[in-house]
Design a protein around this motif. Structure first.
Motif, PDB file in Angstrom:
ATOM      1  N   UNK A  56     -13.955  24.497  41.953  1.00 39.79           N
ATOM      2  CA  UNK A  56     -14.729  24.646  40.707  1.00 39.79           C
ATOM      3  C   UNK A  56     -14.730  26.099  40.276  1.00 39.79           C
ATOM      4  N   UNK A  57     -13.553  26.672  40.207  1.00 44.45           N
ATOM      5  CA  UNK A  57     -13.423  28.038  39.710  1.00 44.45           C
ATOM      6  C   UNK A  57     -13.470  29.078  40.801  1.00 44.45           C
ATOM      7  N   UNK A  58     -13.234  30.295  40.362  1.00 49.24           N
ATOM      8  CA  UNK A  58     -13.185  31.406  41.302  1.00 49.24           C
ATOM      9  C   UNK A  58     -14.204  32.441  40.853  1.00 49.24           C
ATOM     10  N   UNK A  59     -14.990  32.934  41.826  1.00 48.98           N
ATOM     11  CA  UNK A  59     -16.017  33.924  41.517  1.00 48.98           C
ATOM     12  C   UNK A  59     -15.408  35.303  41.761  1.00 48.98           C
ATOM     13  N   UNK A  60     -15.395  36.121  40.736  1.00 44.29           N
ATOM     14  CA  UNK A  60     -14.851  37.469  40.922  1.00 44.29           C
ATOM     15  C   UNK A  60     -15.926  38.375  41.511  1.00 44.29           C
ATOM     16  N   UNK A  61     -15.533  39.299  42.332  1.00 44.10           N
ATOM     17  CA  UNK A  61     -16.496  40.234  42.919  1.00 44.10           C
ATOM     18  C   UNK A  61     -15.777  41.480  43.366  1.00 44.10           C
ATOM     19  N   UNK A  62     -16.493  42.350  44.098  1.00 43.04           N
ATOM     20  CA  UNK A  62     -15.886  43.580  44.591  1.00 43.04           C
ATOM     21  C   UNK A  62     -14.810  43.293  45.627  1.00 43.04           C
ATOM     22  N   UNK A  63     -15.100  42.309  46.477  1.00 45.36           N
ATOM     23  CA  UNK A  63     -14.199  41.995  47.579  1.00 45.36           C
ATOM     24  C   UNK A  63     -13.146  40.986  47.138  1.00 45.36           C
ATOM     25  N   UNK A  64     -12.686  40.184  48.080  1.00 41.25           N
ATOM     26  CA  UNK A  64     -11.695  39.167  47.733  1.00 41.25           C
ATOM     27  C   UNK A  64     -12.307  38.093  46.829  1.00 41.25           C
ATOM     28  N   UNK A  65     -11.467  37.400  46.114  1.00 43.24           N
ATOM     29  CA  UNK A  65     -11.958  36.325  45.229  1.00 43.24           C
ATOM     30  C   UNK A  65     -12.615  35.239  46.054  1.00 43.24           C
ATOM     31  N   UNK A  66     -13.666  34.643  45.478  1.00 45.52           N
ATOM     32  CA  UNK A  66     -14.352  33.596  46.225  1.00 45.52           C
ATOM     33  C   UNK A  66     -14.258  32.271  45.474  1.00 45.52           C
TER      34      UNK A  66
END
Lengths: 174, 224
Positions: A56-66
Motif C-alpha cells: 500500500x505504497x512506500x513511505x519516504x523518510x530519512x533512511x531507507x524507503x519503508x
C-alpha cells in the motif's frame, strides 16, 4: 502463537510498515519474546505471496524507503476463520513429572522429595508472577493470570499425587 | 529474627491425631503460607501457634515468652495486643456496624471511642471499605466483609496476623484483591502473616511455604 495471524489482525486497524508492525506486536504480545525483524519481513512476504496482504505504497523518510502493507479481503476472512477456530486443547499426557515420580519409586528413592522440590519451584515462579501482576497493567495481569492458573493446575496434580504415593508405589512394585 | 517458634507439637481430638510432632519458625515481618491437603492438620497448627488451642505436648515460643506455659488469661491478653486474626467466615459481630467492628479491638484495649473510630476509619480506607463504615456486616458483599475483617485484624498493628483460608469463600477476583490488600498492609506495618491455605495462587503471595502432611510440618527454604 501464529505470527502471521497476529500481524494480519494488527493490519485490520490500517496499513502499516514492517517496523511499525513489529513495534505493535511487541507491545501487545511480545513482552517476553519480541519479534526479530527477519521474522516480520519473512512473514509479510509469505502473506503477500498468499494474497492476504497487499503493498500500500512506500513511505519516504530519512533512511531507507519503508513499504506499507494493507490487509486484503482474503486476509480479513482468514483472520475471522482463525478467531472462530478453537485452539486444540493440550492433552498433557506426556508428562516428565509423572515419569520422575515413577522412576523415583522404581529405584527406591523418595518420590515425596521429587514432588516437594517441584512444588517449591512452581511456587517460586508463581510468586514472581504474582509480584509482576502487582506492578503491571491489566494486559500484564491477564498474561500472568493465564500462567498462574496453569501452574496452579500442576500444583494440584502434585498434591493429589503426593496423597496417592503409597498406592502408586504398590502398583509400580507389582 | 525468629518471632514465633513451635517445636514438636502434638494434638489429638479423641482418637484422631491432628498434629504429630509439627514444628514451625516464623520470623518478624515475613509472610508464610501453611499448605497441605484437607485434614492434614494445618488449621490445628495455626490454632496451636496462635494460642487459641493448647497443644497436648510441645512448646510454642513468642519472642522470649513461652505461650504453652501461659495462663488462659495471659494468652488472651497476648492475642489481643500482639496478634490479629482473619478467618474464612463469621468473624464480624453482626449487631455492630463495620466501623464499630473494626474499632472493637481498640475499644477492648481501653481506647476512647472517638480515637478508636478514627483509627478504624483509617484502616478501612486502606482496605478500600470506608464506604461501608456505617453498614452492618450482613449488608456487605463477601469481599467487602473480608476486607473489613482484615482492617479489624490490623487496627491494633499486631506483630503477627493469622489468616485461615481468608479467601476460601470468595471468587478469584475478590480473593485476589483481599490477598493483595492483606499482604500490602502487613508489609507496610511490618507484621508477619501466617497464612493457612490450600490454594497455590493464594500461597503465591507469601515469602515461603511450609507444608503440613499427616500432622507434620515440613519447612521449605527461607526466601528472605
Amino acid at each position: 502463537m501464529a505470527i502471521g495471524h497476529a500481524l494480519l489482525g494488527l493490519l485490520e486497524g490500517g496499513p502499516r510498515h514492517g517496523y511499525d508492525l513489529k513495534r505493535a506486536y511487541d507491545e501487545r504480545f511480545g513482552q517476553h519474546r519480541p519479534l526479530a525483524y527477519g521474522q516480520v519481513y519473512s512473514t509479510l512476504s509469505r502473506l503477500l505471496k498468499n494474497g492476504l496482504v497487499a503493498e500500500a505504497g512506500v513511505e519516504a523518510g530519512d533512511g531507507p524507503e519503508r513499504r506499507r502493507y494493507a490487509i486484503t479481503d482474503a486476509g480479513v476472512t482468514d483472520v475471522e476463520r482463525w478467531l472462530g477456530t478453537p485452539e486444540k486443547p493440550e492433552p498433557y499426557l506426556q508428562n516428565t513429572l509423572y515419569s520422575k515420580v515413577v522412576l523415583a519409586l522404581l529405584s527406591g528413592r523418595s518420590a515425596t522429595d521429587v514432588l516437594d522440590v517441584q512444588r517449591s519451584a512452581h511456587l517460586g515462579t508463581m510468586r514472581e508472577l504474582t509480584r509482576r501482576k502487582a506492578d503491571g497493567d491489566l494486559a500484564d495481569q491477564l498474561i500472568c493470570d493465564f500462567a498462574l492458573f496453569h501452574l496452579e493446575a500442576d500444583l494440584r496434580w502434585l498434591e493429589l499425587t503426593a496423597a496417592r504415593l503409597d498406592k502408586l508405589a504398590a502398583e509400580v512394585g507389582k | 529474627m525468629s518471632l514465633l517458634v513451635a517445636q514438636d507439637l502434638h494434638k489429638s481430638f479423641g482418637k484422631t491425631h491432628a498434629l504429630e510432632g509439627a514444628g514451625l519458625t516464623i520470623r518478624a515481618g515475613e509472610i508464610v503460607a501453611v499448605m497441605g491437603p484437607s485434614g492434614s492438620g494445618k488449621s490445628t497448627l495455626l490454632h496451636c501457634i496462635a494460642g487459641i488451642l493448647p497443644p497436648d505436648s510441645g512448646v510454642v515460643r513468642y519472642g522470649d515468652r513461652e505461650l504453652t506455659s501461659m495462663s488462659d488469661r495471659e494468652r488472651s491478653e497476648l492475642r489481643r495486643t500482639d496478634f490479629g486474626f482473619v478467618f474464612q467466615f463469621g468473624q464480624l459481630v453482626p449487631e455492630l456496624t463495620c466501623l464499630e467492628n473494626v474499632a472493637l479491638p481498640l475499644r477492648l484495649s481501653g481506647m476512647k471511642r472517638r480515637a478508636a473510630e478514627r483509627a478504624a476509619r483509617d484502616w478501612m480506607a486502606k482496605l478500600e471499605v470506608d464506604g461501608v463504615a456505617d453498614q452492618r456486616p450482613g449488608e456487605t458483599s463477601g469481599g467487602q466483609g473480608q476486607r473489613v475483617a482484615i482492617a479489624r485484624a490490623l487496627v491494633t498493628e499486631p506483630k503477627v496476623v493469622f489468616a485461615d483460608e481468608p479467601t476460601g469463600a470468595l471468587d478469584s477476583l475478590n480473593g485476589e484483591r483481599v490477598m493483595h490488600l492483606l499482604t500490602s498492609a502487613a508489609r507496610e506495618t511490618g507484621a508477619a502473616v501466617v497464612l493457612v491455605t490450600h490454594e497455590a495462587r493464594v500461597a503465591a503471595y507469601s515469602d515461603r511455604e511450609v507444608v503440613v502432611r499427616d500432622g507434620k510440618a515440613r519447612d521449605v527454604e527461607f526466601v528472605r
